[in-house]
Design a protein around this motif. Structure first.
Motif, short mmCIF file in Angstrom:
data_model
loop_
_atom_site.label_atom_id
_atom_site.label_comp_id
_atom_site.label_asym_id
_atom_site.label_seq_id
_atom_site.Cartn_x
_atom_site.Cartn_y
_atom_site.Cartn_z
N ALA A 1 -5.91 15.07 -7.73
CA ALA A 1 -5.85 14.86 -6.28
C ALA A 1 -4.48 15.26 -5.72
CB ALA A 1 -6.15 13.40 -5.95
N ASN A 2 -3.42 14.97 -6.49
CA ASN A 2 -2.07 15.32 -6.03
C ASN A 2 -1.87 16.83 -5.96
OD1 ASN A 2 -1.50 12.60 -5.94
ND2 ASN A 2 -0.42 12.56 -7.91
N ALA A 3 -2.57 17.55 -6.83
CA ALA A 3 -2.39 19.00 -6.90
C ALA A 3 -3.15 19.75 -5.82
CB ALA A 3 -2.80 19.51 -8.28
N VAL A 4 -4.04 19.06 -5.12
CA VAL A 4 -4.85 19.74 -4.09
C VAL A 4 -4.07 19.79 -2.79
CG1 VAL A 4 -7.01 19.68 -2.79
CG2 VAL A 4 -6.98 18.96 -5.18
N LYS B 1 0.83 -1.20 0.00
CA LYS B 1 0.00 0.00 0.00
C LYS B 1 0.86 1.25 0.00
CE LYS B 1 -4.31 -1.58 2.11
NZ LYS B 1 -5.27 -1.38 3.23
N ALA B 2 1.92 1.22 0.79
CA ALA B 2 2.81 2.38 0.84
C ALA B 2 3.46 2.62 -0.52
CB ALA B 2 3.87 2.18 1.92
N ALA B 3 3.83 1.54 -1.20
CA ALA B 3 4.43 1.68 -2.53
C ALA B 3 3.43 2.23 -3.53
CB ALA B 3 4.97 0.33 -3.00
N ALA B 4 2.18 1.72 -3.45
CA ALA B 4 1.13 2.21 -4.37
C ALA B 4 0.84 3.68 -4.11
CB ALA B 4 -0.13 1.37 -4.20
N ALA B 5 0.79 4.07 -2.84
CA ALA B 5 0.53 5.47 -2.51
C ALA B 5 1.66 6.36 -3.00
CB ALA B 5 0.34 5.62 -1.01
N ALA B 6 2.90 5.88 -2.83
CA ALA B 6 4.05 6.68 -3.28
C ALA B 6 4.06 6.82 -4.79
CB ALA B 6 5.35 6.01 -2.80
N GLN B 7 3.71 5.74 -5.49
CA GLN B 7 3.67 5.79 -6.94
C GLN B 7 2.56 6.74 -7.41
OE1 GLN B 7 2.97 2.00 -8.77
NE2 GLN B 7 3.33 2.76 -10.86
N ALA B 8 1.39 6.68 -6.74
CA ALA B 8 0.29 7.57 -7.10
C ALA B 8 0.66 9.02 -6.84
CB ALA B 8 -0.96 7.19 -6.32
N GLY C 1 -15.71 2.73 -16.11
CA GLY C 1 -15.43 1.58 -15.27
C GLY C 1 -15.02 2.01 -13.88
N ARG C 2 -14.46 1.09 -13.11
CA ARG C 2 -14.09 1.40 -11.74
C ARG C 2 -12.74 2.12 -11.70
NH1 ARG C 2 -17.26 -1.06 -8.04
NH2 ARG C 2 -15.69 -0.93 -6.40
N LEU C 3 -12.72 3.23 -10.96
CA LEU C 3 -11.51 4.03 -10.80
C LEU C 3 -11.00 3.91 -9.37
CD1 LEU C 3 -12.52 7.36 -12.60
CD2 LEU C 3 -11.60 5.26 -13.61
N THR C 4 -9.70 3.78 -9.21
CA THR C 4 -9.07 3.76 -7.90
C THR C 4 -7.97 4.81 -7.87
OG1 THR C 4 -9.52 1.40 -7.60
CG2 THR C 4 -7.82 2.38 -6.21
N PHE C 5 -8.00 5.68 -6.88
CA PHE C 5 -6.98 6.70 -6.76
C PHE C 5 -6.70 6.95 -5.28
CE2 PHE C 5 -11.07 8.72 -7.01
CZ PHE C 5 -11.05 9.69 -6.03
N TRP C 6 -5.56 7.56 -5.01
CA TRP C 6 -5.15 7.86 -3.64
C TRP C 6 -5.29 9.36 -3.41
CZ3 TRP C 6 -3.15 4.19 -0.12
CH2 TRP C 6 -3.01 2.91 -0.64
N ARG C 7 -5.64 9.70 -2.18
CA ARG C 7 -5.71 11.11 -1.84
C ARG C 7 -5.33 11.30 -0.37
NH1 ARG C 7 -9.57 8.27 0.34
NH2 ARG C 7 -11.74 8.98 0.35
N GLY C 8 -4.78 12.46 -0.11
CA GLY C 8 -4.37 12.78 1.24
C GLY C 8 -5.53 13.23 2.10
N TYR C 9 -5.42 13.03 3.39
CA TYR C 9 -6.43 13.49 4.32
C TYR C 9 -5.75 13.85 5.63
CZ TYR C 9 -6.34 8.93 6.70
OH TYR C 9 -5.97 7.80 7.39
N GLY C 10 -6.49 14.58 6.44
CA GLY C 10 -5.93 15.00 7.72
C GLY C 10 -6.99 15.53 8.65
N TRP C 11 -6.54 15.90 9.85
CA TRP C 11 -7.45 16.32 10.91
C TRP C 11 -7.44 17.84 11.04
CZ3 TRP C 11 -11.13 14.44 14.01
CH2 TRP C 11 -11.48 15.15 15.15
N CYS C 12 -8.67 18.43 11.13
CA CYS C 12 -8.80 19.87 11.36
C CYS C 12 -9.28 20.06 12.80
CB CYS C 12 -9.78 20.50 10.38
SG CYS C 12 -10.04 22.27 10.66
N SER C 13 -8.46 20.73 13.60
CA SER C 13 -8.82 20.93 15.01
C SER C 13 -9.98 21.91 15.16
CB SER C 13 -7.60 21.42 15.79
OG SER C 13 -7.08 22.61 15.21
N GLN C 14 -10.13 22.84 14.19
CA GLN C 14 -11.23 23.81 14.28
C GLN C 14 -12.57 23.14 13.97
OE1 GLN C 14 -8.92 26.94 11.79
NE2 GLN C 14 -10.32 28.12 13.05
#
Length: 538
Positions: free
Chosen positions: A118-121, A49-56, A147-160
């Motif tokens: 997604a990478n540019a956001v 998974k880490a390799a796939a995320a890095a490649q994406a 067809g079916r699309l699979t992509f990776w995107r970053g996420y995180g926590w907003c304290s506000q």
């Protein structure tokens, strides 16, 4: 000397069973080795998974590799060669095979383009625009038109906000739990609002979408709820007097070049709903009355100068607005008033309300459009006279036609008082049952007498035919005397919502009705920004 007899040899079947058992024991890891093996599997999966995320994350451009392009060209050539080898296959087969061959490369391109976007956001909160903490990557898979699309995107926590955010999902137009791309969401909504899901799934397959009936149905209703929220925001602009004034003075296409008349037509029809599924029999045995039919309230709004005729003399309206709801008269009143404002209510020199004799319609018109001119649908008025004629002389008889003809002419000549007098004189000579019917018709004409003004319109039309009309008569000749526009709209909605054997729930019919109305009003792109089309069904 004593001889020892050797033990008997096991049979071939037993020996084979022993061999299989020994092999299983050899392949089975020991209890001590099981945690190690499981740990290794988990670590391997995490590394993959880490390799796939890095490649994406490394993708910066959406493009196909040379090998992928060559594979696509070879596949397309092979498909075309098969078609060329069969003379009986026509252009339809060519289109089918080309569409099939291009689907996979388009899927790859769409998947990589989504990944690049997604990478540019930046991983920032969509509301507060601050950097998110505890940033990680997570993949997402959804249905698309290719067809079916699979992509990776970053996420995180907003304290506000106090929650996790996926900024790329927001940029790609995806809801938090949306199972499909915006295009598939749109097609699901469009298909199911036009036909039952059982038929829609077959049409979707012909469009190249591999969707299940349940998935299509659920997605359409999810989109219907989104449409209802959009409608609520649209109506919410009436919350303050300042907003109403602003909407009333705003012009859609700039100030009108000349005074115009705004026409409003109102009607209703019944839809069949069912609740308490499976309990019908016991509820009826308990003496409970089951009311399956409920009112759907509708209206249409258009400018009179948007009404014309085709070359075949058929009336047509180039632009108009619709409202339709199962939620009652109060909901219709708010929707209709907002739609009327959008169609030029604040700039119209005259507002004309046309409908049948239903009391609720005129109460609504008086409440929302107190200065409007009210007109009773001429053809409904004539139907009431024909009902009396048929009751007196029989349906379709010469006597019925002879009795009704002068009264029908009196209605068109604005002599409603004479019609009422004729019915009042007739009443004492009839049987008691007929007297009740006549009294109902007398009250109908008395209640609507002020709304039965047709003479000027027919005189204006006659002057136009003789090429002797003034400009005022030309304008007046275009005035409708019936509510055919709303009746045809009701019929079109019924073709979807009133099919044989079809039952609804209020939640289900209102959401799809809202989608259909949004489509007809030309505001489809407000729900689907990618659909920048002005197409609306009028």
């Amino acid at each position: 000397m004593t001889t020892t007899t050797p033990p008997p040899q096991p049979s071939r079947q037993v020996r084979r069973a022993q061999t299989r058992k020994s092999a299983r024991q050899t392949a089975r890891p020991s209890p001590d080795a099981e945690p190690d093996r499981l740990t290794e599997a988990i670590l391997d999966a995490a590394a993959a998974k880490a390799a796939a995320a890095a490649q994406a994350a490394s993708l910066a451009k959406a493009q196909l590799a040379q090998a992928e392009v060559q594979a696509w060209i070879q596949d397309m050539d092979a498909r075309l060669e098969v078609i060329f080898a069969h003379p009986e296959q026509n252009l339809g087969e060519i289109e089918e095979q080309l569409a099939a061959s291009v689907k996979e490369p388009l899927r790859l391109l769409a998947q990589r383009a989504a990944q690049v976007k997604a990478n540019a956001v930046p991983c920032q909160c969509p509301e507060h625009h601050g950097d998110l903490t505890h940033q990680k990557y997570l993949c997402r898979t959804l249905h698309s038109r290719f067809g079916r699309l699979t992509f990776w995107r970053g996420y995180g926590w907003c304290s506000q906000c106090g929650q996790w955010h996926f900024p790329a999902d927001h940029a790609l137009g995806l809801g938090r739990k949306a199972p499909a791309s915006p295009y598939v969401q749109e097609i699901s909504a469009l298909l199911v609002s036009k036909m039952p899901a059982e038929q829609a799934v077959l049409v979707a397959a012909r469009l190249g979408l591999d969707l299940s009936r349940c998935g299509l149905h659920q997605e359409a209703h999810r989109q219907g709820r989104k449409a209802q929220k959009l409608r609520a925001q649209f109506i919410g602009q009436l919350d303050t007097w300042e907003q109403i004034q602003q909407l009333a003075t705003a012009a859609n296409d700039g100030p009108p070049s000349q005074p115009f008349t705004l026409v409003i037509e109102i009607d209703a029809w019944d839809i069949r709903e069912r609740d308490n599924w499976g309990k019908t029999k016991e509820l009826r045995e308990a003496g409970e009355k089951l009311d399956r039919w409920h009112g759907v309230y509708m209206a249409t709004v258009f400018r009179l100068d948007h009404r014309g005729q085709t070359a075949g003399k058929r009336a047509v309206i180039s632009q108009r607005g619709y409202t339709a709801t199962r939620l009652g008269l109060e909901a219709l009143s708010a929707q209709l008033y907002r739609e009327a404002l959008a169609r030029g209510l604040g700039q119209a020199s005259l507002v004309l309300v046309i409908a049948d004799g239903a009391l609720w319609i005129w109460n609504l018109a008086q409440d929302r459009f107190p200065d409007a001119r009210q007109r009773l649908d001429l053809f409904h008025a004539e139907e009431h006279l024909w009902a009396v004629a048929h009751d007196l002389h029989g349906k379709g008889t010469p006597q019925a036609q002879a009795w009704a003809a002068p009264l029908l002419q009196q209605i068109r000549d604005d002599q409603t008082v004479a019609v009422i007098a004729t019915l009042s004189e007739l009443k004492p000579r009839l049987l008691q049952a007929q007297q009740k019917k006549i009294q109902t018709e007398i009250e109908y004409f008395e209640h609507n007498a002020d709304r039965m003004k047709y003479k000027e319109i027919f005189e204006a039309r006659e002057a136009c035919e003789q090429s002797q009309a003034t400009q005022q008569q030309k304008d007046l000749a275009n005035h409708p005397v019936g509510s055919g526009a709303i009746e045809s709209a009701c019929r079109q909605y019924q073709c979807r919502f009133k099919r044989t054997g079809q039952f609804w729930t209020t939640v289900g019919d209102e959401s799809l009705m809202c989608l259909e109305t949004l489509w007809r009003n030309g505001r489809w792109d407000q729900l689907y920004p990618h659909a920048r089309s002005s197409t609306a069904l009028n």
